[in-house]
Motif scaffolding. Structure first.
Motif, PDB file in Angstrom:
ATOM      1  N   GLY A 116      83.369  28.976  81.964  1.00 37.42           N
ATOM      2  CA  GLY A 116      84.253  27.888  81.792  1.00 37.42           C
ATOM      3  C   GLY A 116      83.423  26.714  81.966  1.00 37.42           C
ATOM      4  O   GLY A 116      82.082  26.639  81.854  1.00 37.42           O
ATOM      5  N   PRO A 117      83.907  25.365  81.797  1.00 34.04           N
ATOM      6  CA  PRO A 117      83.041  24.191  81.835  1.00 34.04           C
ATOM      7  C   PRO A 117      82.362  24.176  82.818  1.00 34.04           C
ATOM      8  O   PRO A 117      82.943  24.101  84.156  1.00 34.04           O
ATOM      9  CB  PRO A 117      84.006  23.172  81.672  1.00 34.04           C
ATOM     10  N   VAL A 118      81.159  23.733  82.801  1.00 36.29           N
ATOM     11  CA  VAL A 118      80.209  23.449  83.892  1.00 36.29           C
ATOM     12  C   VAL A 118      79.670  22.017  83.795  1.00 36.29           C
ATOM     13  O   VAL A 118      79.576  21.214  82.751  1.00 36.29           O
ATOM     14  CB  VAL A 118      78.968  24.331  84.045  1.00 36.29           C
ATOM     15  N   GLY A 119      79.115  21.322  84.736  1.00 34.98           N
ATOM     16  CA  GLY A 119      78.350  19.888  84.712  1.00 34.98           C
ATOM     17  C   GLY A 119      76.847  20.161  84.353  1.00 34.98           C
ATOM     18  O   GLY A 119      76.508  21.237  83.985  1.00 34.98           O
ATOM     19  N   PRO A 120      76.210  19.204  84.201  1.00 37.10           N
ATOM     20  CA  PRO A 120      74.611  18.939  84.011  1.00 37.10           C
ATOM     21  C   PRO A 120      74.083  19.863  84.683  1.00 37.10           C
ATOM     22  O   PRO A 120      72.953  20.591  84.115  1.00 37.10           O
ATOM     23  CB  PRO A 120      74.452  17.598  84.055  1.00 37.10           C
ATOM     24  N   LYS A 121      74.265  20.157  85.902  1.00 32.77           N
ATOM     25  CA  LYS A 121      73.247  21.239  86.723  1.00 32.77           C
ATOM     26  C   LYS A 121      73.779  22.614  86.784  1.00 32.77           C
ATOM     27  O   LYS A 121      73.520  23.317  87.781  1.00 32.77           O
ATOM     28  CB  LYS A 121      73.278  20.703  88.411  1.00 32.77           C
ATOM     29  N   GLY A 122      75.054  23.035  86.025  1.00 35.71           N
ATOM     30  CA  GLY A 122      75.398  24.007  85.971  1.00 35.71           C
ATOM     31  C   GLY A 122      76.636  24.438  86.865  1.00 35.71           C
ATOM     32  O   GLY A 122      77.156  25.447  86.958  1.00 35.71           O
ATOM     33  N   ARG A 123      76.977  23.221  87.675  1.00 39.02           N
ATOM     34  CA  ARG A 123      78.082  23.391  88.665  1.00 39.02           C
ATOM     35  C   ARG A 123      79.327  23.462  88.075  1.00 39.02           C
ATOM     36  O   ARG A 123      79.511  22.748  86.973  1.00 39.02           O
ATOM     37  CB  ARG A 123      77.875  22.588  89.645  1.00 39.02           C
ATOM     38  N   PRO A 124      80.260  24.334  88.363  1.00 40.99           N
ATOM     39  CA  PRO A 124      81.492  24.585  87.756  1.00 40.99           C
ATOM     40  C   PRO A 124      82.218  23.038  87.988  1.00 40.99           C
ATOM     41  O   PRO A 124      82.321  22.395  88.941  1.00 40.99           O
ATOM     42  CB  PRO A 124      82.217  25.181  88.703  1.00 40.99           C
ATOM     43  N   GLU A 125      82.888  22.513  86.773  1.00 41.54           N
ATOM     44  CA  GLU A 125      83.881  21.299  86.989  1.00 41.54           C
ATOM     45  C   GLU A 125      84.850  21.344  87.787  1.00 41.54           C
ATOM     46  O   GLU A 125      85.410  20.401  88.226  1.00 41.54           O
ATOM     47  CB  GLU A 125      84.091  20.839  85.432  1.00 41.54           C
ATOM     48  N   LEU A 126      85.411  22.722  87.962  1.00 35.81           N
ATOM     49  CA  LEU A 126      86.527  22.712  89.120  1.00 35.81           C
ATOM     50  C   LEU A 126      86.055  22.851  90.558  1.00 35.81           C
ATOM     51  O   LEU A 126      85.405  23.971  90.571  1.00 35.81           O
ATOM     52  CB  LEU A 126      87.481  23.883  88.499  1.00 35.81           C
ATOM     53  N   PRO A 127      86.060  22.052  91.385  1.00 35.86           N
ATOM     54  CA  PRO A 127      85.182  22.253  92.616  1.00 35.86           C
ATOM     55  C   PRO A 127      85.759  23.644  93.254  1.00 35.86           C
ATOM     56  O   PRO A 127      84.798  24.211  94.110  1.00 35.86           O
ATOM     57  CB  PRO A 127      85.912  21.080  93.279  1.00 35.86           C
ATOM     58  N   ALA A 128      86.940  24.108  93.238  1.00 37.18           N
ATOM     59  CA  ALA A 128      87.432  25.259  93.909  1.00 37.18           C
ATOM     60  C   ALA A 128      86.612  26.570  93.476  1.00 37.18           C
ATOM     61  O   ALA A 128      86.614  27.526  94.283  1.00 37.18           O
ATOM     62  CB  ALA A 128      88.778  25.329  93.628  1.00 37.18           C
TER      63      ALA A 128
END
Length: 277
Positions: A116-128
């Protein structure tokens, strides 16, 4: 076997590359062993690798017929294919129990990833989903976010291995996926992944397709390693086909030379069956 197998040719035209399918249609169909393969095997390049290897090792020419596992199994049941390699264990076992296919053998295992979509550091965009390791809780979080308009999920092609797996997982999670957040995909696993990437949606994808794809610029792995994400491939023969090379192919595929071809292939395929989840 019939000289012209219209359903097989239609599936080739729908799933294979333009030009390639047309060239195959001009070949005498009765001279080739028709092997149906799940689109995950075709899109990852594994099926083509097996075709080259069996020609080299056994002098056997096969024609690959890619498609969603459920559709490939329907063709096998009707005798439109000689052999099938799919990853839909429940469907396969049901056909075997009814005596509609036979000689079913384990080929290899792999696993699915929740991407799924992730941010620049590879963290999920959906916090849960950050740090989540339970696929059922992850799907519940995606469904809840989808109902709020904060997430989307692209479903695998109809009756594909991925679609059947995700449907089972959604049932276990107590979810009936519906609404704008839940979208249907195209014909194959690679196309499904590309569609999810284009709309920045979550998707269940087999590891081999994920590894082979160059079209995942906006997605990252959200979850992997849950035993419930096991992906198991079997080969089986049709009772309605009497092609003399079918058993030869099966023996090669599950013998030392076929195992070597699988073992040395990229994509994370393993020669051991996974432990029950």
């Amino acid at each position: 076997m019939p000289l012209v197998r219209r359903d097989v040719l239609a599936l080739l035209a729908a799933c294979a590359a333009p030009g390639w399918a047309a060239a195959q249609q001009r070949r005498p169909q009765q001279a080739l062993l028709l092997v149906g393969v799940a689109t995950a095997l075709f899109d990852s390049g594994m099926a083509q690798r097996l075709r080259v290897a069996v020609a080299r090792d056994a002098g056997l020419a096969i024609q690959l017929v890619p498609g969603p596992s459920g559709k490939v199994l329907a063709l096998l049941e009707r005798g439109e294919l000689d052999v099938a390699i799919t990853h839909a264990p429940e469907l396969e076992a049901g056909l075997e129990k009814q005596g509609l296919v036979h000689d079913r053998r384990f080929v290899a295992s792999n696993d699915y990833l929740l991407a799924g979509p992730v941010g620049p550091k590879g963290r999920p965009e959906l916090p849960a989903l950050a740090g989540e390791r339970d696929v059922l809780r992850a799907l519940q979080a995606i469904a809840a976010a989808g109902a709020r308009g904060e997430a989307r999920f692209v479903s695998g092609a109809e009756r594909s291995g991925a679609q059947l797996k995700e449907a089972a997982l959604f049932r276990q999670a107590g979810i009936t996926p519906q609404g704008p957040w839940y979208q249907r995909a195209g014909a194959g696993s690679g196309e499904t992944l590309a569609q999810a990437d284009a709309v920045r949606a979550c998707v269940l994808v087999d590891r081999a397709t994920w590894s082979a794809s160059q079209q995942r610029k906006q997605l990252g792995i959200l979850l992997q390693g849950d035993p419930r994400l096991a992906d198991v491939y079997h080969a089986m023969r049709s009772f309605r086909s009497t092609h003399p090379a079918a058993k030869l192919f099966m023996n090669w595929l599950t013998g030392p030379l076929g195992r070597r071809a699988l073992q040395n292939a990229p994509g994370g395929f393993r020669l051991q069956a996974p432990r029950p989840a």
